[in-house]
Design an enzyme around this catalytic site. Sequence first.
Site, short mmCIF file in Angstrom:
data_model
loop_
_atom_site.label_atom_id
_atom_site.label_comp_id
_atom_site.label_asym_id
_atom_site.label_seq_id
_atom_site.Cartn_x
_atom_site.Cartn_y
_atom_site.Cartn_z
N TYR A 6 41.53 44.46 45.49
CA TYR A 6 41.59 45.85 45.02
C TYR A 6 40.84 46.81 45.94
CZ TYR A 6 40.65 49.72 41.70
OH TYR A 6 40.53 50.95 41.09
N ASN A 56 41.58 34.32 51.49
CA ASN A 56 42.23 33.08 51.09
C ASN A 56 43.27 33.30 49.99
OD1 ASN A 56 40.60 33.58 48.90
ND2 ASN A 56 39.51 31.62 48.95
N LEU A 57 43.48 34.57 49.61
CA LEU A 57 44.51 34.97 48.64
C LEU A 57 44.28 34.37 47.25
CD1 LEU A 57 47.70 34.74 50.90
CD2 LEU A 57 46.01 36.57 50.73
N ARG A 80 34.92 38.70 41.67
CA ARG A 80 34.28 39.97 41.31
C ARG A 80 34.18 40.24 39.81
NH1 ARG A 80 37.70 43.68 39.34
NH2 ARG A 80 39.94 43.57 39.81
N ASN A 107 31.47 30.02 45.36
CA ASN A 107 32.29 30.87 46.22
C ASN A 107 31.48 32.05 46.77
OD1 ASN A 107 35.21 31.81 47.04
ND2 ASN A 107 34.23 33.59 46.10
N THR A 145 26.51 45.17 43.58
CA THR A 145 26.89 45.76 42.30
C THR A 145 25.68 46.39 41.64
OG1 THR A 145 27.67 45.28 40.05
CG2 THR A 145 26.64 43.48 41.25
N SER A 178 25.29 38.21 33.86
CA SER A 178 26.37 37.23 33.84
C SER A 178 26.20 36.32 35.04
CB SER A 178 27.75 37.90 33.90
OG SER A 178 27.98 38.44 35.19
N TYR A 186 28.34 35.94 37.31
CA TYR A 186 28.80 36.76 38.44
C TYR A 186 27.67 37.63 38.97
CZ TYR A 186 30.40 41.15 40.45
OH TYR A 186 30.52 42.26 41.22
N HIS A 187 26.99 38.37 38.10
CA HIS A 187 25.92 39.26 38.55
C HIS A 187 24.77 38.47 39.17
CE1 HIS A 187 27.90 42.04 35.56
NE2 HIS A 187 27.74 42.85 36.59
N LYS A 230 25.41 37.79 42.76
CA LYS A 230 25.15 38.96 43.60
C LYS A 230 23.65 39.09 43.88
CE LYS A 230 29.25 40.97 44.03
NZ LYS A 230 29.86 41.33 45.32
N LEU A 262 37.70 52.45 32.59
CA LEU A 262 38.56 53.63 32.59
C LEU A 262 40.02 53.25 32.83
CD1 LEU A 262 38.81 56.66 32.33
CD2 LEU A 262 38.29 56.87 34.77
N ARG A 310 41.46 50.48 32.04
CA ARG A 310 41.95 49.85 30.82
C ARG A 310 42.26 50.89 29.75
NH1 ARG A 310 37.77 47.30 28.68
NH2 ARG A 310 39.09 46.35 27.09
#
Length: 502
Positions: free
Chosen positions: A120, A141-142, A209, A227, A253, A288, A290-291, A294, A348, A350
Site C-alpha cells: 500500500y 516477496n509479494l 504491517r 519477518n 509506527t 500488539s 506487531y507493534h 517495531k 477512515l 473502513r
Amino acid sequence: MKGPGRRLRKKESRKGPGRRLREKIDLFLLRKVSVVRVLYSALVRRKRNQNGASANSLLTSHKSCISLRMKSIRPYKINATAAPLSQEVENGLQPGSHQILDNENSRKPRRVMVIGGDGYCGWATALHLSNKNYEVAIVDNLVRRLFDHQLGLDSLTPICSIHNRLRRWKSLTGKTIQLQIGDICDFEFLSEAFKSFEPDAVVHFGEQRSAPYSMIDRSRAVFTQHNNVIGTLNVLFAIKEFGEECHLVKLGTMGEYGTPNIDIEEGYITITHNGRTDTLPYPKQASSFYHLSKVHDSNNIAFTCKAWGIRATDLNQGVVYGVRTDETEMHEELCNRFDYDGVFGTALNRFCVQAAVGHPLTVYGKGGQTRGYLDIRDTVQCVELAIANPAKPGEFRVFNQFTEQFSVNDLASLVTKAGKKLGLDVKTISVPNPRVEAEEHYYNAKHTKLIELGLQPHLLSDSLLDSLMNFAIEYKDRVDTSQIMPNVSWKKIGAKPRTVAA
C-alpha cells in the site's frame, strides 16, 4: 638477514595476501583503463567523418567498457553514455565525451531501493520517487497478496500484478523501475540485491504491517516477529557490508509510543531525575505483537547507528488513509490497493466503505481512541524529504509522521456528515472492542520535524473526504460485507492455527 631491507619486507608482509592481491588488481584495472582510453581516442579520430553503424557499435562497446572499469576509481564518478553519437550531441555532450560529477554531486542520493514496493505505502512511494527522477528498484516477496488468499480477503480496488504495473508505468513515463522478487529474511538474496543495485538509500516498508494479523494465532505472531525483526537485521547487515554510506529510511509506527498521559516527543525525551538531566529514547508501550516488532526494530537500528556508524531515519507513521496519488491516477493499472476489512483496513478507509454500502460504522468500544492520521500523498512526501535530507553517519533520527489527530468518534462524525451530503443514511454502532487498549485517554504528539523540512500536508478537508466517499461508492459492488466486522480478539488469541472457511 638483518638491516633495513629485512624490516621493509616484514612491513610489507603485514599487508597480507588479500591486500597485495587487491593492489595488483587495482594496478591491472588502471592499466586496462589507460589502454582502452588510447584505443577509444584512436577510434574517435579514425571514425570521426564516418557515419557507419559499425563505428557507432564499436564506440558504444568501448564506452561501456570504460564505464565498467571506472566504477572503482575515485574521487570522480564517470557516467559513460551508451547512446549513439547523434544523441550525445542532442544532449549537449561532444562525441566521445563523458559527464563528470564531482564528489559532492556523486554523494547525492539518486538510487533508491524500496523494500516492500508492491504494498500500500510502498507502491505509491516507488512511483513517486521514480517520477521525481530517482532510479528505483523494488524488492518484494509479494507475500501481502498471499495474505489475501489465505484469509479470503480482497482489495476494494482491483490491483494488477506487479509485472503489469511496472510495464504500464514504463509505457506511460519511459521510466524503468527494477524489480527483484525475494525474501529479505534470506540474506544471500538480499546481499545480491544490494550488490547489483548499489542503493544510495533504502526505504524499508517490507514488514507485516497489521496489528490484528499478528494477533490471529501463535503462528502469525511468530511470523510477524521473525519477518519484521530478522528482515530489518538483514537490511542493517547488508548496509554495513555493501553500502556503508547508504541511508536507511525505515517505516516505524506511532503505535510504538502507546497512549501515555504526557506529550509524545519525536523519538527522544529530556528528563531530570534526582537532580540529573539526560536525553533518552522516548518510552515505548507497544500494544500488539506487531507493534512490539517495531520497537525491536527501533532498538536494533539505534544500536547499529552507534556501533557501526549507520545513518538512519525512523518514520513513526500514524494511520494512513486515501488511495490516490498523482502517479497512481495516471492509469487504472497503476491503482493502489484499498483495504477495508477488519484485519488490514484502517479506520477512515473502513468507515467510508461501510457508509457506501449502508453498513453501520463500527466504533470499537467508547470510540475515544485518538491517533495521528495522514493522507497517503503525505506519506510519499515525507519519504522523499527524508531521502533528500539524509541523516549523518552514526545518527538515528526519529520523525513523527502524521498531520492531524482524530478520535474514532471524530472520524465517525466526519463520515456521517459527508455521507448525508451524498444522500446516504449513515448510522453508527458501538461494537465490543477486540483490542486491549484505553478507550478514553490523553493524546498529544509532536510532529514538527517534517514540517520544518518542507512537508506541505493535505489535511482532511470536506472536499477530500467527499472524494474518498465517492471513490468507495464507485467500487461498492466489490465489497464483501462479511469481512467488515472485526473477528480477531487480543484476549482470545491461541496457539492453534486459525483457518478461514472458503
